[in-house]
Design a protein around this motif. Sequence first.
Motif, PDB file in Angstrom:
ATOM      1  N   ALA A 326     -55.090  12.665 113.301  1.00  0.00           N
ATOM      2  CA  ALA A 326     -54.510  12.779 114.639  1.00  0.00           C
ATOM      3  C   ALA A 326     -55.605  13.054 115.670  1.00  0.00           C
ATOM      4  N   LEU A 327     -56.483  14.005 115.370  1.00  0.00           N
ATOM      5  CA  LEU A 327     -57.561  14.341 116.298  1.00  0.00           C
ATOM      6  C   LEU A 327     -58.467  13.130 116.551  1.00  0.00           C
ATOM      7  N   ALA A 328     -58.763  12.379 115.502  1.00  0.00           N
ATOM      8  CA  ALA A 328     -59.622  11.202 115.653  1.00  0.00           C
ATOM      9  C   ALA A 328     -58.985  10.165 116.571  1.00  0.00           C
ATOM     10  N   CYS A 329     -57.640  10.166 116.605  1.00  0.00           N
ATOM     11  CA  CYS A 329     -56.918   9.257 117.495  1.00  0.00           C
ATOM     12  C   CYS A 329     -56.758   9.841 118.895  1.00  0.00           C
ATOM     13  N   GLY A 330     -57.382  10.988 119.137  1.00  0.00           N
ATOM     14  CA  GLY A 330     -57.309  11.631 120.448  1.00  0.00           C
ATOM     15  C   GLY A 330     -56.003  12.359 120.679  1.00  0.00           C
ATOM     16  N   THR A 331     -55.275  12.635 119.605  1.00  0.00           N
ATOM     17  CA  THR A 331     -53.960  13.269 119.730  1.00  0.00           C
ATOM     18  C   THR A 331     -54.056  14.758 119.426  1.00  0.00           C
ATOM     19  N   PRO A 332     -53.835  15.623 120.408  1.00  0.00           N
ATOM     20  CA  PRO A 332     -53.905  17.072 120.181  1.00  0.00           C
ATOM     21  C   PRO A 332     -52.879  17.519 119.145  1.00  0.00           C
ATOM     22  N   VAL A 333     -53.206  18.598 118.447  1.00  0.00           N
ATOM     23  CA  VAL A 333     -52.335  19.112 117.384  1.00  0.00           C
ATOM     24  C   VAL A 333     -51.758  20.456 117.800  1.00  0.00           C
ATOM     25  N   TYR A 334     -50.444  20.563 117.748  1.00  0.00           N
ATOM     26  CA  TYR A 334     -49.738  21.802 118.058  1.00  0.00           C
ATOM     27  C   TYR A 334     -48.978  22.237 116.812  1.00  0.00           C
ATOM     28  N   ASP A 347     -58.230  26.276 119.659  1.00  0.00           N
ATOM     29  CA  ASP A 347     -57.018  26.614 120.407  1.00  0.00           C
ATOM     30  C   ASP A 347     -57.255  26.495 121.913  1.00  0.00           C
ATOM     31  N   GLY A 348     -56.417  25.679 122.558  1.00  0.00           N
ATOM     32  CA  GLY A 348     -56.533  25.477 124.005  1.00  0.00           C
ATOM     33  C   GLY A 348     -57.417  24.314 124.394  1.00  0.00           C
ATOM     34  N   GLN A 349     -58.156  23.731 123.415  1.00  0.00           N
ATOM     35  CA  GLN A 349     -59.046  22.601 123.717  1.00  0.00           C
ATOM     36  C   GLN A 349     -58.650  21.323 122.978  1.00  0.00           C
ATOM     37  N   GLY A 371     -45.857  20.852 131.192  1.00  0.00           N
ATOM     38  CA  GLY A 371     -45.621  21.141 132.607  1.00  0.00           C
ATOM     39  C   GLY A 371     -46.897  21.256 133.410  1.00  0.00           C
ATOM     40  N   SER A 372     -47.933  21.870 132.819  1.00  0.00           N
ATOM     41  CA  SER A 372     -49.194  22.064 133.539  1.00  0.00           C
ATOM     42  C   SER A 372     -50.087  20.835 133.479  1.00  0.00           C
ATOM     43  N   GLY A 373     -49.767  19.927 132.558  1.00  0.00           N
ATOM     44  CA  GLY A 373     -50.599  18.745 132.371  1.00  0.00           C
ATOM     45  C   GLY A 373     -51.756  18.947 131.424  1.00  0.00           C
ATOM     46  N   GLN A 374     -51.922  20.186 130.906  1.00  0.00           N
ATOM     47  CA  GLN A 374     -53.065  20.459 130.042  1.00  0.00           C
ATOM     48  C   GLN A 374     -53.007  19.664 128.743  1.00  0.00           C
ATOM     49  N   LEU A 375     -51.795  19.416 128.239  1.00  0.00           N
ATOM     50  CA  LEU A 375     -51.644  18.638 127.013  1.00  0.00           C
ATOM     51  C   LEU A 375     -52.371  17.304 127.125  1.00  0.00           C
ATOM     52  N   HIS A 380     -59.772  13.582 124.945  1.00  0.00           N
ATOM     53  CA  HIS A 380     -61.203  13.329 124.717  1.00  0.00           C
ATOM     54  C   HIS A 380     -61.820  14.428 123.851  1.00  0.00           C
ATOM     55  N   ALA A 381     -61.440  15.664 124.104  1.00  0.00           N
ATOM     56  CA  ALA A 381     -61.971  16.785 123.322  1.00  0.00           C
ATOM     57  C   ALA A 381     -61.514  16.695 121.865  1.00  0.00           C
ATOM     58  N   ALA A 382     -60.270  16.261 121.655  1.00  0.00           N
ATOM     59  CA  ALA A 382     -59.751  16.109 120.288  1.00  0.00           C
ATOM     60  C   ALA A 382     -60.574  15.089 119.517  1.00  0.00           C
ATOM     61  N   ARG A 383     -60.833  13.955 120.139  1.00  0.00           N
ATOM     62  CA  ARG A 383     -61.632  12.907 119.493  1.00  0.00           C
ATOM     63  C   ARG A 383     -63.042  13.400 119.189  1.00  0.00           C
ATOM     64  N   ARG A 384     -63.687  14.027 120.142  1.00  0.00           N
ATOM     65  CA  ARG A 384     -65.050  14.533 119.929  1.00  0.00           C
ATOM     66  C   ARG A 384     -65.083  15.556 118.805  1.00  0.00           C
ATOM     67  N   HIS A 385     -64.059  16.394 118.735  1.00  0.00           N
ATOM     68  CA  HIS A 385     -64.001  17.428 117.688  1.00  0.00           C
ATOM     69  C   HIS A 385     -63.911  16.782 116.310  1.00  0.00           C
ATOM     70  N   ALA A 386     -63.117  15.726 116.186  1.00  0.00           N
ATOM     71  CA  ALA A 386     -63.000  15.021 114.908  1.00  0.00           C
ATOM     72  C   ALA A 386     -64.334  14.395 114.512  1.00  0.00           C
ATOM     73  N   GLU A 387     -65.005  13.787 115.461  1.00  0.00           N
ATOM     74  CA  GLU A 387     -66.296  13.155 115.174  1.00  0.00           C
ATOM     75  C   GLU A 387     -67.332  14.188 114.735  1.00  0.00           C
ATOM     76  N   SER A 388     -67.336  15.352 115.385  1.00  0.00           N
ATOM     77  CA  SER A 388     -68.347  16.379 115.106  1.00  0.00           C
ATOM     78  C   SER A 388     -68.091  17.134 113.812  1.00  0.00           C
ATOM     79  N   ASN A 389     -66.829  17.334 113.463  1.00  0.00           N
ATOM     80  CA  ASN A 389     -66.501  18.219 112.349  1.00  0.00           C
ATOM     81  C   ASN A 389     -66.002  17.517 111.091  1.00  0.00           C
ATOM     82  N   PHE A 390     -65.536  16.290 111.224  1.00  0.00           N
ATOM     83  CA  PHE A 390     -64.993  15.588 110.058  1.00  0.00           C
ATOM     84  C   PHE A 390     -65.599  14.197 109.923  1.00  0.00           C
ATOM     85  N   GLY A 391     -66.827  14.046 110.383  1.00  0.00           N
ATOM     86  CA  GLY A 391     -67.489  12.744 110.356  1.00  0.00           C
ATOM     87  C   GLY A 391     -67.927  12.333 108.960  1.00  0.00           C
TER      88      GLY A 391
END
Length: 413
Positions: A326-334, A347-349, A371-375, A380-391
């Motif tokens: 999911a993260l690699a697809c840029g999809t945040p995980v809740y 958390d929060g990123q 509501g805040s739009g933060q989701l 972009h951060a989700a994708r970068r996190h996947a590349e950096s940590n699960f490459g």
Amino acid sequence: MRIAVVSKADATGGGASRVANDIVESLASRGIAVKHLAARSSQGWTDLRKPILGPKLPRILLSKLQSTAREFGLGEIIPFEVLSVLYAVRNYDLVHFHDTSSAFSPLTLFLVSKLKPVVWTFHDCSPFTGGCLYPQVVSCERYKTTCGKCPQLHEWPLASRLDTTGVALKLRRLLHKQGHVVTVAPSKWMQLEAIQSGNVSVEPTVISNMVNTTQFFDTDDRTGLRRRLGLNPEGLVIALSSGLLSDVRKGVDDGIACIKQLKHLNPTLVMIGNPDPTLHSRLEGVDYMPTGYLRDREMLRCWLAASDLFLFTSKADNQPLSIAEALACGTPVYGYPTGGAAEMIVDGQTGRFAQARAPEELAEIIGNDVGSGQLFEMRHAARRHAESNFGEETFVMEHVNLYQATIKNWNKA
């Protein structure tokens, strides 16, 4: 260096077998001599994937023997498969076992470890329990002393008329104490669980699972993708997955309860996994899209990339591939900070956790971020996190280094 990677199935057989398949493909692409030796394959046999249990007829007979033995709790006590395994791995320098439940006895690993360097990756807790995958589901700690009167006796992979978990635990302790096995844990959580069990002799090395970021990636045209999938181009889309949607451990009911709390946002729930016929009644009032179990990784990528968030409500887990994908697809995980999943999200990123593990709390967090739009700012951060940590590169090099060190230490002994 010739490596045999052993699992109960091919890439379609669940997360652990997929990891085994990924290791084989990644090593082979780098010119390392490797084969995937599987107990069964729905994809057929290839130059890279070979049957570890021999030709078709002996394989069928062995499978029937194992199935009957498991019914009486003897599947792991009697190593029917040992001669086939020993023959299959005879020409390799190292044997790397993955998911062994229902396919390989601890005695088989013990005997192989007397002849070859052995690595064993812990994809669940069964390597240091009496055979159950996740004792945390029923708050059981008997495996830390002596198993018996197992509360999961009738659950897979035990599913037995007789309780032989005490004997199975003793066999695992024998393997860890007197066998020559180097162990790997994909998460720090699994490493700690193994150590605290008191049943492993040496601390497992932590090597995270990988996600193929060339297969799993975001889309530049989510509107078009949603239209092709039959989803509302403008609506809130939430994905939830489980190999079996009826698997209580995966917490699907909590996910549904969370979605119902969000009805004011009119979400669409994408349900990925083998269907549960009882779900229809529980999903009353929910707009949902069942995809079935997705063997095709491109289709899985499409559904994940089309979703605004991935919902994770498992009661016990190690390091789920679904989160990394999911993260690699840029999809945040809740979801819930369960097991090794808590290490996968910032958390929060790249998503958020409901610390109390309650559907109401999770729904409130999602509602606030929508509501805040933060989701929608986390992709972009989700994708970068996947590349950096699960490459893939880090995953491969850590395994190669471990293999080389294990072979070197074996030759010195």
